[in-house]
Design a protein around this motif. Structure first.
Motif, PDB file in Angstrom:
ATOM      1  N   VAL A 118       0.854  -1.183   0.000  1.00  0.00           N
ATOM      2  CA  VAL A 118       0.000   0.000   0.000  1.00  0.00           C
ATOM      3  C   VAL A 118       0.895   1.240   0.000  1.00  0.00           C
ATOM      4  O   VAL A 118       1.712   1.414   0.913  1.00  0.00           O
ATOM      5  N   VAL A 119       0.736   2.086  -1.013  1.00  0.00           N
ATOM      6  CA  VAL A 119       1.547   3.300  -1.166  1.00  0.00           C
ATOM      7  C   VAL A 119       0.614   4.501  -1.031  1.00  0.00           C
ATOM      8  O   VAL A 119      -0.278   4.695  -1.859  1.00  0.00           O
ATOM      9  N   CYS A 120       0.792   5.289   0.021  1.00  0.00           N
ATOM     10  CA  CYS A 120      -0.050   6.456   0.298  1.00  0.00           C
ATOM     11  C   CYS A 120       0.653   7.700  -0.210  1.00  0.00           C
ATOM     12  O   CYS A 120       1.774   8.005   0.208  1.00  0.00           O
ATOM     13  N   VAL A 121      -0.014   8.432  -1.103  1.00  0.00           N
ATOM     14  CA  VAL A 121       0.579   9.621  -1.712  1.00  0.00           C
ATOM     15  C   VAL A 121      -0.403  10.779  -1.546  1.00  0.00           C
ATOM     16  O   VAL A 121      -1.584  10.664  -1.904  1.00  0.00           O
ATOM     17  N   GLY A 122       0.092  11.887  -1.000  1.00  0.00           N
ATOM     18  CA  GLY A 122      -0.735  13.075  -0.833  1.00  0.00           C
ATOM     19  C   GLY A 122       0.023  14.172  -0.124  1.00  0.00           C
ATOM     20  O   GLY A 122       1.002  13.911   0.589  1.00  0.00           O
ATOM     21  N   VAL A 123      -0.439  15.400  -0.311  1.00  0.00           N
ATOM     22  CA  VAL A 123       0.232  16.537   0.306  1.00  0.00           C
ATOM     23  C   VAL A 123      -0.048  16.597   1.796  1.00  0.00           C
ATOM     24  O   VAL A 123       0.811  16.992   2.599  1.00  0.00           O
ATOM     25  N   GLU A 124      -1.238  16.184   2.219  1.00  0.00           N
ATOM     26  CA  GLU A 124      -1.642  16.313   3.612  1.00  0.00           C
ATOM     27  C   GLU A 124      -1.524  15.012   4.403  1.00  0.00           C
ATOM     28  O   GLU A 124      -2.004  14.953   5.536  1.00  0.00           O
ATOM     29  N   HIS A 166       4.216   8.846   1.317  1.00  0.00           N
ATOM     30  CA  HIS A 166       4.973   9.855   0.576  1.00  0.00           C
ATOM     31  C   HIS A 166       4.191  11.165   0.596  1.00  0.00           C
ATOM     32  O   HIS A 166       3.084  11.237   0.050  1.00  0.00           O
ATOM     33  N   LYS A 167       4.742  12.167   1.226  1.00  0.00           N
ATOM     34  CA  LYS A 167       4.098  13.475   1.312  1.00  0.00           C
ATOM     35  C   LYS A 167       4.472  14.276   0.075  1.00  0.00           C
ATOM     36  O   LYS A 167       5.487  14.986   0.026  1.00  0.00           O
ATOM     37  N   SER A 168       3.651  14.189  -0.946  1.00  0.00           N
ATOM     38  CA  SER A 168       3.930  14.829  -2.228  1.00  0.00           C
ATOM     39  C   SER A 168       2.666  14.791  -3.064  1.00  0.00           C
ATOM     40  O   SER A 168       1.727  14.033  -2.773  1.00  0.00           O
ATOM     41  N   THR A 169       2.633  15.601  -4.099  1.00  0.00           N
ATOM     42  CA  THR A 169       1.537  15.494  -5.057  1.00  0.00           C
ATOM     43  C   THR A 169       1.743  14.229  -5.881  1.00  0.00           C
ATOM     44  O   THR A 169       2.867  13.766  -6.083  1.00  0.00           O
ATOM     45  N   TYR A 170       0.645  13.682  -6.370  1.00  0.00           N
ATOM     46  CA  TYR A 170       0.761  12.438  -7.127  1.00  0.00           C
ATOM     47  C   TYR A 170       1.500  12.660  -8.443  1.00  0.00           C
ATOM     48  O   TYR A 170       2.197  11.755  -8.913  1.00  0.00           O
ATOM     49  N   ARG A 171       1.362  13.823  -9.027  1.00  0.00           N
ATOM     50  CA  ARG A 171       2.080  14.115 -10.274  1.00  0.00           C
ATOM     51  C   ARG A 171       3.589  14.092 -10.058  1.00  0.00           C
ATOM     52  O   ARG A 171       4.326  13.461 -10.829  1.00  0.00           O
ATOM     53  N   ASP A 172       4.054  14.758  -8.994  1.00  0.00           N
ATOM     54  CA  ASP A 172       5.495  14.761  -8.714  1.00  0.00           C
ATOM     55  C   ASP A 172       5.978  13.360  -8.323  1.00  0.00           C
ATOM     56  O   ASP A 172       7.096  12.965  -8.671  1.00  0.00           O
ATOM     57  N   PHE A 173       5.156  12.628  -7.606  1.00  0.00           N
ATOM     58  CA  PHE A 173       5.539  11.276  -7.207  1.00  0.00           C
ATOM     59  C   PHE A 173       5.729  10.381  -8.431  1.00  0.00           C
ATOM     60  O   PHE A 173       6.705   9.611  -8.513  1.00  0.00           O
ATOM     61  N   VAL A 174       4.820  10.475  -9.396  1.00  0.00           N
ATOM     62  CA  VAL A 174       4.935   9.657 -10.606  1.00  0.00           C
ATOM     63  C   VAL A 174       6.156  10.066 -11.423  1.00  0.00           C
ATOM     64  O   VAL A 174       6.867   9.214 -11.971  1.00  0.00           O
ATOM     65  N   ARG A 175       6.426  11.356 -11.510  1.00  0.00           N
ATOM     66  CA  ARG A 175       7.597  11.806 -12.265  1.00  0.00           C
ATOM     67  C   ARG A 175       8.890  11.296 -11.642  1.00  0.00           C
ATOM     68  O   ARG A 175       9.809  10.885 -12.364  1.00  0.00           O
ATOM     69  N   ARG A 176       8.984  11.337 -10.332  1.00  0.00           N
ATOM     70  CA  ARG A 176      10.199  10.840  -9.678  1.00  0.00           C
ATOM     71  C   ARG A 176      10.392   9.351  -9.922  1.00  0.00           C
ATOM     72  O   ARG A 176      11.516   8.888 -10.134  1.00  0.00           O
ATOM     73  N   ARG A 177       9.320   8.603  -9.899  1.00  0.00           N
ATOM     74  CA  ARG A 177       9.438   7.167 -10.131  1.00  0.00           C
ATOM     75  C   ARG A 177       9.784   6.861 -11.580  1.00  0.00           C
ATOM     76  O   ARG A 177      10.473   5.872 -11.865  1.00  0.00           O
ATOM     77  N   GLU A 178       9.309   7.673 -12.499  1.00  0.00           N
ATOM     78  CA  GLU A 178       9.647   7.459 -13.909  1.00  0.00           C
ATOM     79  C   GLU A 178      11.121   7.727 -14.184  1.00  0.00           C
ATOM     80  O   GLU A 178      11.728   7.064 -15.022  1.00  0.00           O
ATOM     81  N   THR A 179      11.695   8.695 -13.496  1.00  0.00           N
ATOM     82  CA  THR A 179      13.112   8.994 -13.704  1.00  0.00           C
ATOM     83  C   THR A 179      14.012   7.859 -13.209  1.00  0.00           C
ATOM     84  O   THR A 179      15.116   7.674 -13.723  1.00  0.00           O
ATOM     85  N   THR A 180      13.551   7.091 -12.223  1.00  0.00           N
ATOM     86  CA  THR A 180      14.335   5.972 -11.697  1.00  0.00           C
ATOM     87  C   THR A 180      13.903   4.630 -12.292  1.00  0.00           C
ATOM     88  O   THR A 180      14.387   3.579 -11.843  1.00  0.00           O
ATOM     89  N   ASN A 181      13.002   4.667 -13.286  1.00  0.00           N
ATOM     90  CA  ASN A 181      12.501   3.436 -13.917  1.00  0.00           C
ATOM     91  C   ASN A 181      11.884   2.485 -12.899  1.00  0.00           C
ATOM     92  O   ASN A 181      12.042   1.258 -12.983  1.00  0.00           O
ATOM     93  N   ALA A 182      11.216   3.026 -11.908  1.00  0.00           N
ATOM     94  CA  ALA A 182      10.550   2.204 -10.900  1.00  0.00           C
ATOM     95  C   ALA A 182       9.279   1.593 -11.491  1.00  0.00           C
ATOM     96  O   ALA A 182       8.641   2.178 -12.368  1.00  0.00           O
ATOM     97  N   PRO A 183       8.882   0.415 -11.036  1.00  0.00           N
ATOM     98  CA  PRO A 183       7.663  -0.207 -11.572  1.00  0.00           C
ATOM     99  C   PRO A 183       6.420   0.591 -11.217  1.00  0.00           C
ATOM    100  O   PRO A 183       6.346   1.233 -10.165  1.00  0.00           O
TER     101      PRO A 183
END
Length: 298
Positions: A118-124, A166-183
């Protein structure tokens, strides 16, 4: 049933000696039911929509032995498939215990090992393990020598990761994972998505993966607005069902004073549209806007 139990457990009108303890018990029971509603909604979606069940089974490890031709590789610990949570579901999962959400999904959906993460992503959401630290644990990078015994310990540590925050917006979270080729995720779940300010950004970020998107909303009005947003972002509606695990107690609708609403009352499942990409969706939206402008001029 929930309402009857809570009504009996909350005798506030009677000024008895045990009224305060009964009220606390009722509040605790109601809060527990609301927290349980989120993971049980994912489980209910797997029962109602086969595409959700298949995604969870594949993410949980179904067919690992067939996918790995090398026998040695099959003996290593495989990271669990990720289920991304956004919106109100991310906040609820972030504040919960680290083990019972994934355990409940694995058990109720009968997922094989290693199950889901379970991966929780959000600013708050409550700030948890950073992305870099989580990736290091998942890849087995830590202190110690690079021998076989340490590798086994690192693999065991990677297997133990079942929830990350992960305390972040989902857009930034997805971009970071794409740069590291994460699944990418095998499933995305959101609650009250239309009531969040970054709803459209979440949808465009989710469109970059092929994972099904499950949502839970309070009212049919929210469901109609949500469906339009998903279709504009390039998703197709799979189906809508009444949630058997909605919030136990209804609340007053702030928009309509004489109406009540129940959290997570409706469940909907969406999949990315296969006939066009993100660019095609933007083109289709531009063509529709152009036609509307021409019609208005006429």
């Amino acid at each position: 049933r929930w309402g009857a139990v809570l009504k009996l457990a909350n005798p506030l009108k009677k000024k008895t000696k045990g009224s305060s303890s009964s009220a606390r018990a009722a509040a605790t029971l109601m809060q527990h039911g609301e927290h349980m509603s989120y993971p049980l909604s994912i489980i209910a979606a797997s029962w109602m929509f086969p595409i959700v069940h298949y995604a969870l089974m594949i993410g949980g490890g179904l067919g690992q032995a067939e996918r790995f031709e090398d026998e040695k590789r099959g003996t290593q610990q495989v990271a669990p498939g990720q289920v991304h949570l956004v919106g109100a579901a991310a906040a609820a999962a972030a504040s919960a215990d680290a083990s019972w959400w994934p355990w409940l999904i694995d058990f109720a959906c009968q997922l094989p090992k290693p199950g889901v993460e379970v991966v929780c992503v959000g600013v708050e959401v409550v700030d948890g393990t950073a992305d870099d630290e989580t990736d290091e644990k998942r890849q087995g990078k830590g202190k110690g020598n690079a021998d076989d015994e340490n590798d086994e310990k690192k693999n065991a540590t990677a297997k133990a990761i079942k929830k990350s925050v992960h305390k972040s917006t989902y857009r930034d979270f997805v971009r970071r994972r794409e740069t590291t080729n994460a699944p990418g995720p095998y499933l995305i779940f959101a609650s009250d998505l239309t009531r969040s300010g970054d709803c459209e950004e979440i949808l465009h970020a989710a469109r970059r993966s092929a994972a099904p998107f499950v949502t839970a909303v309070r009212t049919e009005i929210d469901l109609a607005v949500e469906t339009e947003l998903f279709e504009a972002a390039g998703f197709e509606l799979v189906g809508v069902e009444k949630n058997p695990f909605a919030f136990p107690v209804p609340s007053q609708n702030p928009g309509m004073g004489n109406d009540t609403q129940r959290g997570n009352e409706w469940i909907a499942a969406y999949v990315p549209r296969s006939t066009c990409g993100v660019g095609g969706d933007k083109k289709r939206t531009a063509e529709k806007t152009e036609k509307d402008e021409k019609g208005a001029k006429r």
